[in-house]
Each structure stands twice: as structure tokens, then as C-alpha cells.
Motif scaffolding. Structure first.
Motif, PDB file in Angstrom:
ATOM      1  N   THR A  67       4.696   2.627  -6.534  1.00 59.24           N
ATOM      2  CA  THR A  67       3.890   1.437  -6.318  1.00 59.24           C
ATOM      3  C   THR A  67       3.192   1.091  -7.626  1.00 59.24           C
ATOM      4  O   THR A  67       2.548   1.957  -8.227  1.00 59.24           O
ATOM      5  CB  THR A  67       2.832   1.660  -5.225  1.00 59.24           C
ATOM      6  N   ILE A  68       3.339  -0.138  -8.065  1.00 58.41           N
ATOM      7  CA  ILE A  68       2.702  -0.588  -9.304  1.00 58.41           C
ATOM      8  C   ILE A  68       1.686  -1.672  -8.964  1.00 58.41           C
ATOM      9  O   ILE A  68       2.018  -2.631  -8.261  1.00 58.41           O
ATOM     10  CB  ILE A  68       3.750  -1.137 -10.292  1.00 58.41           C
ATOM     11  N   PRO A  69       0.448  -1.531  -9.420  1.00 59.28           N
ATOM     12  CA  PRO A  69      -0.560  -2.562  -9.131  1.00 59.28           C
ATOM     13  C   PRO A  69      -0.131  -3.925  -9.656  1.00 59.28           C
ATOM     14  O   PRO A  69       0.461  -4.038 -10.735  1.00 59.28           O
ATOM     15  CB  PRO A  69      -1.801  -2.050  -9.891  1.00 59.28           C
ATOM     16  N   ALA A  70      -0.430  -4.958  -8.885  1.00 56.97           N
ATOM     17  CA  ALA A  70      -0.123  -6.326  -9.286  1.00 56.97           C
ATOM     18  C   ALA A  70      -1.417  -7.128  -9.344  1.00 56.97           C
ATOM     19  O   ALA A  70      -2.419  -6.763  -8.723  1.00 56.97           O
ATOM     20  CB  ALA A  70       0.849  -6.968  -8.294  1.00 56.97           C
ATOM     21  N   THR A  71      -1.398  -8.209 -10.108  1.00 58.08           N
ATOM     22  CA  THR A  71      -2.576  -9.070 -10.211  1.00 58.08           C
ATOM     23  C   THR A  71      -3.019  -9.525  -8.817  1.00 58.08           C
ATOM     24  O   THR A  71      -2.213 -10.010  -8.032  1.00 58.08           O
ATOM     25  CB  THR A  71      -2.269 -10.300 -11.083  1.00 58.08           C
ATOM     26  N   GLY A  72      -4.287  -9.338  -8.515  1.00 59.20           N
ATOM     27  CA  GLY A  72      -4.832  -9.695  -7.209  1.00 59.20           C
ATOM     28  C   GLY A  72      -4.973  -8.528  -6.259  1.00 59.20           C
ATOM     29  O   GLY A  72      -5.685  -8.627  -5.254  1.00 59.20           O
ATOM     30  N   ASP A  73      -4.302  -7.409  -6.553  1.00 59.61           N
ATOM     31  CA  ASP A  73      -4.386  -6.238  -5.676  1.00 59.61           C
ATOM     32  C   ASP A  73      -5.767  -5.594  -5.745  1.00 59.61           C
ATOM     33  O   ASP A  73      -6.379  -5.508  -6.813  1.00 59.61           O
ATOM     34  CB  ASP A  73      -3.352  -5.175  -6.081  1.00 59.61           C
ATOM     35  N   VAL A  74      -6.241  -5.114  -4.602  1.00 61.95           N
ATOM     36  CA  VAL A  74      -7.455  -4.295  -4.556  1.00 61.95           C
ATOM     37  C   VAL A  74      -7.033  -2.843  -4.729  1.00 61.95           C
ATOM     38  O   VAL A  74      -6.144  -2.357  -4.021  1.00 61.95           O
ATOM     39  CB  VAL A  74      -8.213  -4.479  -3.229  1.00 61.95           C
ATOM     40  N   VAL A  75      -7.653  -2.153  -5.680  1.00 58.55           N
ATOM     41  CA  VAL A  75      -7.302  -0.771  -5.972  1.00 58.55           C
ATOM     42  C   VAL A  75      -8.526   0.126  -5.834  1.00 58.55           C
ATOM     43  O   VAL A  75      -9.672  -0.338  -5.898  1.00 58.55           O
ATOM     44  CB  VAL A  75      -6.720  -0.631  -7.399  1.00 58.55           C
ATOM     45  N   THR A  76      -8.261   1.406  -5.629  1.00 62.82           N
ATOM     46  CA  THR A  76      -9.321   2.413  -5.612  1.00 62.82           C
ATOM     47  C   THR A  76      -9.171   3.254  -6.865  1.00 62.82           C
ATOM     48  O   THR A  76      -8.067   3.685  -7.201  1.00 62.82           O
ATOM     49  CB  THR A  76      -9.208   3.311  -4.369  1.00 62.82           C
ATOM     50  N   ALA A  77     -10.271   3.476  -7.565  1.00 60.20           N
ATOM     51  CA  ALA A  77     -10.199   4.187  -8.836  1.00 60.20           C
ATOM     52  C   ALA A  77     -11.397   5.113  -9.003  1.00 60.20           C
ATOM     53  O   ALA A  77     -12.446   4.911  -8.395  1.00 60.20           O
ATOM     54  CB  ALA A  77     -10.142   3.193  -9.996  1.00 60.20           C
ATOM     55  N   ARG A  78     -11.207   6.135  -9.828  1.00 59.30           N
ATOM     56  CA  ARG A  78     -12.295   7.055 -10.161  1.00 59.30           C
ATOM     57  C   ARG A  78     -12.746   6.796 -11.600  1.00 59.30           C
ATOM     58  O   ARG A  78     -11.930   6.741 -12.521  1.00 59.30           O
ATOM     59  CB  ARG A  78     -11.863   8.508  -9.982  1.00 59.30           C
ATOM     60  N   VAL A  79     -14.047   6.622 -11.788  1.00 61.03           N
ATOM     61  CA  VAL A  79     -14.605   6.359 -13.112  1.00 61.03           C
ATOM     62  C   VAL A  79     -14.490   7.616 -13.974  1.00 61.03           C
ATOM     63  O   VAL A  79     -14.905   8.704 -13.565  1.00 61.03           O
ATOM     64  CB  VAL A  79     -16.072   5.919 -13.012  1.00 61.03           C
TER      65      VAL A  79
END
Length: 204
Positions: A67-79
Motif C-alpha cells: 500500500t502506497i500513500p496517495a495525495t488526500g489519504d489520511v495516515v497514521t504516523a509516529r513522530v
């Protein structure tokens, strides 16, 4: 460590899971170092009973696919890193899909909030270790450009700076502050106004 898991716990490679104890057994996807058990891969943390009052800690991958993030996608990330001008983070979930390996994310100071952008203080918005919801606004050569300008985006999980070993997450006490339920210490954050996932993804 409790054998019962009330919610799914997602981890990244190298993340500390728990302290090494006589009744804790290392399972798949873990390793021991300096008295602590760490994840050797990303996935879901499993804790299972294994006779003689022992517990097996392991990390499993729940059927990943590319799965590759696309413009507009909501993602979860760790700082990972905070600087006065930007935040570096590791994207480990796209929409509701857990990734096998993380992507690099970059959140610039001007993309933290929708208003008063010149007054944004990165150090009062995010801290290393925080888990955030963000939206992809562009794909760069080696990373994805993110924004948390919407009310529904920002910090969703954070631990007090002097209380990380207890692993007790802070709770929101507003849209710019979180509080540790044990010590009552408050810390500034850009808090996400959490909504059902379907509502967040629909706002594009």
C-alpha cells in the motif's frame, strides 16, 4: 504485563514492548536487549498464556499487501524528530491498512494549523514518540508531505515526557493540551478531534 488485550496494539521495528521478566517468553518478531523486549518487525502485538503462569510476547503481520500513500489519504504516523521548522515521522498505517514497512513523512510548520500559521510552535504541538493522524498533501522524492491543519488531525496518542516508562497515555483536556492521568501533568499538543474514520476520509 496483562495477558488480556482490550485493544489492538500496533508496533514498529525497534519499539520497546515490555520489561524482561522471568514469566515472559520471547515469541516471533521480538528480541531482548538490556532488560527489555523489543519488536523486530512491524505488526500487531500478541500476548498469550503458555502454561506455568508464563506469557509469550510476539509480533504478527496480519496479511499485509503493498500500500502506497496517495495525495488526500489520511495516515497514521509516529513522530521521530522535531525541529523549529518541521517534524519527521514514520508512516505506519494508510487509511485502515497497516504497513509492513514504514514510509517517511514530513510535516512543515506552516502545515500544522489552518489559522495563525506564523504563531505555530512545533515543540508545543508534537513530541517524539507521539502518534498522529495526518493527511498526505504531496509526494516528494524520499518522503510524503503531510498536514494536520484540519481539526480532526493531530496527536491521538501521547505520553508525558517524564512518564514514558509507565506507558500510560495522556488524555486530551482541550484542543491544545493533554494531561497524564497519573501525575496530572499537562503538556501542550496539537490534539486531534477524533471522529469516525469514515467521516475523516470523506473530507477530501
Amino acid at each position: 504485563m496483562s495477558a488480556q488485550q482490550d485493544e489492538t496494539v500496533v508496533c514498529l521495528p525497534g519499539e520497546r514492548l515490555c520489561r524482561t521478566e522471568d514469566n515472559i517468553v520471547l515469541g516471533i518478531g521480538t528480541y531482548e536487549q538490556n532488560g527489555y523486549i523489543y519488536a523486530s518487525k512491524s505488526g500487531i502485538v500478541h500476548i498469550e498464556e503458555s502454561g506455568e503462569n508464563c506469557q509469550v510476547v510476539s509480533v504478527h503481520k496480519p496479511g499485509f499487501h503493498l500500500t502506497i500513500p496517495a495525495t488526500g489519504d489520511v495516515v497514521t504516523a509516529r513522530v521521530l524528530v522535531t525541529t523549529p521548522k518541521f517534524v519527521k515521522c514514520a508512516i505506519f498505517c494508510v487509511r485502515n491498512v497497516l504497513l509492513e514497512s514504514s514510509y517517511r513523512g514530513l510535516l512543515r510548520k506552516e502545515d500544522v494549523r489552518e489559522t495563525e500559521k506564523d504563531r505555530v510552535d512545533i515543540y508545543k504541538s508534537f513530541r517524539p514518540g507521539d502518534v498522529i493522524l495526518a493527511r498526505v498533501i504531496n509526494q516528494m522524492e524520499n518522503s510524503f508531505l503531510l498536514t494536520t491543519a484540519e481539526n480532526e488531525l493531530g496527536v491521538v496518542i501521547a505520553y508525558a515526557s517524564d512518564n514514558r516508562k509507565t506507558r500510560v497515555p495522556m488524555v486530551p483536556v482541550g484542543w491544545s493540551e493533554m494531561q497524564c492521568p497519573q501525575t496530572t501533568i499537562k503538556e501542550p499538543r496539537k490534539v486531534a478531534k477524533v471522529l469516525p474514520e469514515s467521516s475523516i476520509n470523506a473530507v477530501k
